[in-house]
Design a protein around this motif. Structure first.
Motif, short mmCIF file in Angstrom:
data_model
loop_
_atom_site.label_atom_id
_atom_site.label_comp_id
_atom_site.label_asym_id
_atom_site.label_seq_id
_atom_site.Cartn_x
_atom_site.Cartn_y
_atom_site.Cartn_z
N LEU A 1 53.84 23.05 -10.52
CA LEU A 1 52.58 22.33 -10.27
C LEU A 1 51.62 22.60 -11.42
O LEU A 1 51.34 23.75 -11.76
N HIS A 2 51.10 21.52 -12.01
CA HIS A 2 50.10 21.63 -13.07
C HIS A 2 48.74 21.30 -12.49
O HIS A 2 48.63 20.51 -11.54
N ILE A 3 47.70 21.89 -13.04
CA ILE A 3 46.36 21.64 -12.53
C ILE A 3 46.02 20.15 -12.61
O ILE A 3 45.27 19.62 -11.77
N HIS A 4 46.60 19.44 -13.58
CA HIS A 4 46.35 18.00 -13.69
C HIS A 4 46.90 17.24 -12.49
O HIS A 4 46.36 16.19 -12.11
N ASP A 5 47.96 17.75 -11.87
CA ASP A 5 48.49 17.12 -10.66
C ASP A 5 47.46 17.19 -9.54
O ASP A 5 47.31 16.23 -8.77
N LEU A 6 46.77 18.29 -9.44
CA LEU A 6 45.74 18.45 -8.41
C LEU A 6 44.54 17.58 -8.70
O LEU A 6 43.96 16.97 -7.80
N LEU A 7 44.15 17.52 -9.97
CA LEU A 7 42.99 16.70 -10.34
C LEU A 7 43.27 15.23 -10.09
O LEU A 7 42.40 14.50 -9.60
N ARG A 8 44.46 14.78 -10.43
CA ARG A 8 44.81 13.36 -10.20
C ARG A 8 44.80 13.02 -8.72
O ARG A 8 44.49 11.90 -8.33
N ALA A 9 45.16 13.98 -7.88
CA ALA A 9 45.18 13.76 -6.44
C ALA A 9 43.78 13.82 -5.81
O ALA A 9 43.62 13.54 -4.64
N GLY A 10 42.78 14.21 -6.61
CA GLY A 10 41.41 14.26 -6.11
C GLY A 10 41.06 15.54 -5.39
O GLY A 10 40.13 15.56 -4.59
N VAL A 11 41.79 16.62 -5.67
CA VAL A 11 41.54 17.88 -4.97
C VAL A 11 40.27 18.53 -5.44
O VAL A 11 39.52 19.10 -4.65
N ALA A 12 39.96 18.48 -6.73
CA ALA A 12 38.79 19.18 -7.27
C ALA A 12 37.51 18.50 -6.82
O ALA A 12 37.49 17.30 -6.55
N MET B 1 44.41 25.12 -5.91
CA MET B 1 43.36 24.92 -6.91
C MET B 1 42.49 26.17 -7.03
O MET B 1 42.17 26.61 -8.14
N GLU B 2 42.14 26.75 -5.91
CA GLU B 2 41.34 27.99 -5.93
C GLU B 2 42.11 29.11 -6.64
O GLU B 2 41.54 29.88 -7.41
N PHE B 3 43.42 29.19 -6.40
CA PHE B 3 44.27 30.22 -7.02
C PHE B 3 44.31 30.03 -8.54
O PHE B 3 44.20 30.99 -9.30
N LEU B 4 44.50 28.79 -8.98
CA LEU B 4 44.53 28.51 -10.41
C LEU B 4 43.23 28.89 -11.09
O LEU B 4 43.21 29.50 -12.16
N GLU B 5 42.11 28.53 -10.45
CA GLU B 5 40.81 28.83 -11.03
C GLU B 5 40.54 30.33 -11.04
O GLU B 5 39.98 30.87 -12.01
N GLU B 6 40.94 31.01 -9.97
CA GLU B 6 40.70 32.45 -9.89
C GLU B 6 41.45 33.21 -10.98
O GLU B 6 40.91 34.15 -11.59
#
Length: 337
Positions: free
Chosen positions: A326-337, A302-307
């Motif tokens: 991996l899509h950023i939405h996959d991370l968001l759905r998992a509650g990473v953000a 997530m940090e890499f995507l945002e950077e």
């Protein structure tokens, strides 16, 4: 309008509150600084910390933490931090210990007792039991000549610092110093045993922290869902692949299967002139794509995507071949953000 609601009175009260808060924070900051200075200026304290880490780290049993009042609350937190970072630990209340819970403590354990004065009466039975059954004691107090410190194998004697309480009664700065030392011991033990993020994950499977500690390979889409084309294919196929897989990107691989580029919506817009659909994919793709390895933590991805301000990452193996997407939405759905 009475004085309780008068704007001037409210402003004065607010200023007084902020001044009080400021004094407390300053006192806390000075307390931590005093503790840090104590580490470098008092060789006995520094040596005792090293001895405490070795005793807890080399022991065959568990770390048993105890204290009463505010020291007890801090002790519970220290025990929880130790347990969550790989050191088997639990908290025993001194009163319960005197009514049977002493049987939970063995000679293989290490006993950590907290008392700012070092004279807490409720700890007397635990001291007596520890001496009888040769349970090593690590004490955390501020009085080297106290009963607790003198009867400890390792005495961590903290500097005496002013409490934030104006009466010097409510444990504030002193409790914070006890907590800081407990955290320092826990982290030193963590680093000593090489406790990894994967180890940490085993103890924190739930909530946002658990999500952040998941690996990207657990959240990524597999090979069957990856939009991929090999070099030499026409852009007409790239557009179809991009639309069919729905990631807004197509990965381009060379003859060996290594990912060498990607084509995004932005690349399409930049090459709209001429006969775009007839061009080979390597003429349109962006080289050196952003990629991660499968064992990277989700929080790091997530940090890499945002950077880099991208929304999609390909996962690659040691040879650089794509193994997932991996899509950023996959991370968001998992509650990473």
């Amino acid at each position: 309008m009475n004085a309780l609601t008068h704007p001037t009175a409210d402003a004065h009260a607010g200023g007084t509150v902020l001044e009080s808060i400021g004094r407390t924070l300053t006192t806390a900051t000075n307390g931590i600084k005093a503790l840090a200075d104590h580490l470098t200026s008092d060789q006995a304290f520094a040596g005792a910390l090293v001895d405490a880490v070795e005793l807890m780290g080399d022991g065959d049993g568990r770390v048993v933490v105890s204290g009463v009042g505010k020291s007890g609350h801090i002790g519970r937190k220290i025990a929880a931090t130790l347990a969550s970072t790989g050191t088997s630990a639990y908290f025993v209340h001194p009163t319960e210990a005197s009514h049977g819970d002493l049987g939970m403590i063995t000679a293989q354990d290490a006993l950590v007792l907290l008392s700012w004065s070092g004279e807490t009466a409720e700890l007397a039975n635990m001291l007596t039991y520890a001496k009888r059954f040769k349970v090593p004691i690590i004490s955390i107090s501020s009085n080297r000549e106290s009963t607790l410190a003198r009867n400890s194998e390792i005495a961590l004697v903290l500097p005496k610092v002013p409490e934030a309480c104006p009466h010097g009664l409510a444990p504030t700065t002193s409790a914070m110093l006890q907590l800081a030392v407990g955290d320092a011991l826990a982290i030193a033990l963590l680093e000593r045993r090489g406790f990894s993020a994967e180890d940490f994950k085993a103890f924190h499977p739930g909530g946002k922290l658990g999500a952040q500690l998941r690996l990207v390979q657990e959240l990524a889409h597999g090979t069957g869902q990856m939009p991929l084309l090999s070099v030499g294919r026409p852009m007409s196929e790239a557009v179809i692949e991009m639309s069919a897989k729905g990631f807004g990107v197509v990965g381009i691989t060379d003859e060996s299967g290594k990912l060498i580029g990607v084509i995004t919506d932005g690349d399409l817009r930049r090459h709209m002139a001429g006969d775009l659909l007839a061009q080979p994919v390597q003429e349109v793709m962006s080289r050196n794509p952003r990629v991660v390895r499968s064992e990277v933590l989700a929080s790091a991805a997530m940090e890499f995507l945002e950077e880099h301000q991208v929304t999609v990452l390909f996962l690659v193996d040691e040879a650089g071949a794509p193994v997932g997407i991996l899509h950023i939405h996959d991370l968001l759905r998992a509650g990473v953000a």
